[in-house]
Each structure stands twice: as structure tokens, then as C-alpha cells.
Design a protein around this motif. Sequence first.
Motif, PDB file in Angstrom:
ATOM      1  N   LEU A  85       0.817  -1.209   0.000  1.00 29.67           N
ATOM      2  CA  LEU A  85       0.000   0.000   0.000  1.00 29.67           C
ATOM      3  C   LEU A  85       0.853   1.263   0.000  1.00 29.67           C
ATOM      4  N   ASN A  86       2.129   1.128   0.392  1.00 32.37           N
ATOM      5  CA  ASN A  86       3.038   2.290   0.329  1.00 32.37           C
ATOM      6  C   ASN A  86       3.258   2.740  -1.107  1.00 32.37           C
ATOM      7  N   LEU A  87       3.188   1.798  -2.046  1.00 31.07           N
ATOM      8  CA  LEU A  87       3.311   2.143  -3.467  1.00 31.07           C
ATOM      9  C   LEU A  87       2.210   3.124  -3.858  1.00 31.07           C
ATOM     10  N   VAL A  88       1.005   2.880  -3.367  1.00 31.62           N
ATOM     11  CA  VAL A  88      -0.129   3.758  -3.673  1.00 31.62           C
ATOM     12  C   VAL A  88       0.091   5.135  -3.060  1.00 31.62           C
ATOM     13  N   THR A  90       2.899   6.590  -2.300  1.00 36.31           N
ATOM     14  CA  THR A  90       3.969   7.263  -3.051  1.00 36.31           C
ATOM     15  C   THR A  90       3.462   7.746  -4.399  1.00 36.31           C
ATOM     16  N   MET A  91       2.734   6.876  -5.092  1.00 32.59           N
ATOM     17  CA  MET A  91       2.199   7.222  -6.406  1.00 32.59           C
ATOM     18  C   MET A  91       1.297   8.447  -6.313  1.00 32.59           C
ATOM     19  N   LEU A  92       0.431   8.475  -5.312  1.00 31.67           N
ATOM     20  CA  LEU A  92      -0.476   9.611  -5.153  1.00 31.67           C
ATOM     21  C   LEU A  92       0.280  10.895  -4.837  1.00 31.67           C
ATOM     22  N   SER A  93       1.220  10.824  -3.929  1.00 31.48           N
ATOM     23  CA  SER A  93       1.917  12.054  -3.531  1.00 31.48           C
ATOM     24  C   SER A  93       2.864  12.571  -4.605  1.00 31.48           C
ATOM     25  N   VAL A  94       3.463  11.669  -5.367  1.00 33.19           N
ATOM     26  CA  VAL A  94       4.435  12.089  -6.376  1.00 33.19           C
ATOM     27  C   VAL A  94       3.766  12.587  -7.648  1.00 33.19           C
ATOM     28  N   ILE A 152       2.168   1.822 -14.406  1.00 32.52           N
ATOM     29  CA  ILE A 152       2.094   1.331 -13.021  1.00 32.52           C
ATOM     30  C   ILE A 152       0.886   0.416 -12.908  1.00 32.52           C
ATOM     31  N   ARG A 153       1.163  -0.831 -12.606  1.00 31.59           N
ATOM     32  CA  ARG A 153       0.096  -1.820 -12.468  1.00 31.59           C
ATOM     33  C   ARG A 153      -0.164  -2.057 -10.989  1.00 31.59           C
ATOM     34  N   ILE A 160      -8.315  -0.363  -4.944  1.00 33.53           N
ATOM     35  CA  ILE A 160      -9.345   0.092  -3.993  1.00 33.53           C
ATOM     36  C   ILE A 160      -8.744   1.092  -3.015  1.00 33.53           C
ATOM     37  N   TYR A 161      -7.561   0.796  -2.523  1.00 35.24           N
ATOM     38  CA  TYR A 161      -6.892   1.702  -1.581  1.00 35.24           C
ATOM     39  C   TYR A 161      -6.605   3.053  -2.234  1.00 35.24           C
ATOM     40  N   LEU A 162      -6.215   3.035  -3.498  1.00 38.93           N
ATOM     41  CA  LEU A 162      -5.979   4.279  -4.222  1.00 38.93           C
ATOM     42  C   LEU A 162      -7.246   5.132  -4.234  1.00 38.93           C
ATOM     43  N   SER A 163      -8.363   4.529  -4.555  1.00 35.14           N
ATOM     44  CA  SER A 163      -9.618   5.267  -4.633  1.00 35.14           C
ATOM     45  C   SER A 163      -9.996   5.863  -3.278  1.00 35.14           C
ATOM     46  N   VAL A 164      -9.869   5.061  -2.231  1.00 33.09           N
ATOM     47  CA  VAL A 164     -10.262   5.504  -0.889  1.00 33.09           C
ATOM     48  C   VAL A 164      -9.309   6.589  -0.383  1.00 33.09           C
TER      49      VAL A 164
END
Length: 191
Positions: A85-88, A90-94, A152-153, A160-164
Amino acid sequence: MRCFITTKQTIANEIKTVLNHLTINFNGLDDLWFESSNNSDWTVKETAEHIYLVNQYVISKVKYTKGLILEGFVNNEIDYQESDLNLVETMLSVSLYRAKAPEEFTRSLCFSTEEMKLKLIHQINVLNSLLIELPEEMVNNYKEHSKFISGIRLDLYQLIYLSVTHCTHHLSQINTIKQIKDVLAQEEPVR
């Protein structure tokens, strides 16, 4: 079958947070203020519409992939690994929080404040149901259907975590706008 309770519990906790934020942020909003411009880039309505459109996109991706899995189109050579979930995060913040949202996620919708609140709550509940229903050993299947940013796959839990998490981010923006409005209303001189 291994049970990856940590990932699911983390996402479930975030879902509870989002539902709480939705209730708090939409309570007391009237339609006039919901649609009025403010000092931020988007109105509260535009921000809520953006959340709605992103959630719809993610829900459709997860449901499509879940359908493939349930129909038996499964790559059994893929072992499930705990979702990172750290990937998500990082992806969101970057990238996502700094990039201009694509047009497909910024369309205007014709919902009142109350309708939008109910639709967003429904979406979050759908995401929660999908989280519960997904077969854990198969959430890594079909990552090619779960791209959000080119290249990014994500597995289905990550999606789901990305959306939330995305929803939480924008709801905190709405809360900030709401707090500023409240402060400005208190500073207005009484006539």
C-alpha cells in the motif's frame, strides 16, 4: 490459502475514515455554497464530482477484473503477495496530487449536495463490499486491467486503496474550504 488480514484491515480502516469525513464535510452544506466559487482551484461541487468520477472508474475496473476471476479466467501461476500500500501512497503524492486531472475526471454532474453525499457514501460502501468479496489468492491477477497511471500496475487491493485514499485527500480539501468559510463568516461585521 493465506489470509492477508493486514492489507484488508488497513483498507477497511481507511474506508471507515472516509465515511466519517463524508458525513462531517457534507453536513450543513447548502446547494448555493456547494456550487459557489472560492479561493481554491475547484469549487466544493467540482471536487466532489472529481471524487465521484474517479471512484466510478475504479469500481468499474475492479468489478470487471472480479468478473474475469469469478468466470475462471485465472492465471494460477501468479502467487498472491501482500499488497504494498506504500506504493499507492507514493504514487499519489508524487504524481496524482500534483498533476492536472484528465477531462474524464472533471466533468460536471447534475447532483445536489445531498445527492452527491448519498452517491459518494454508496460508492464507498461498494468499494468496501468489493474488498470483502474479492478472492484474496487472485487479487494479483489481471494487473494489466488495473492501471491507473501509465506503466504502473496495481493489484485490486491497491486499486481500492488508491480510490479511498484519493477520496480522503480531497475530502480534507473540502474540510479546509469549509473551515475557511466558517472563519470568514465569523469575521463578517454584524449589520
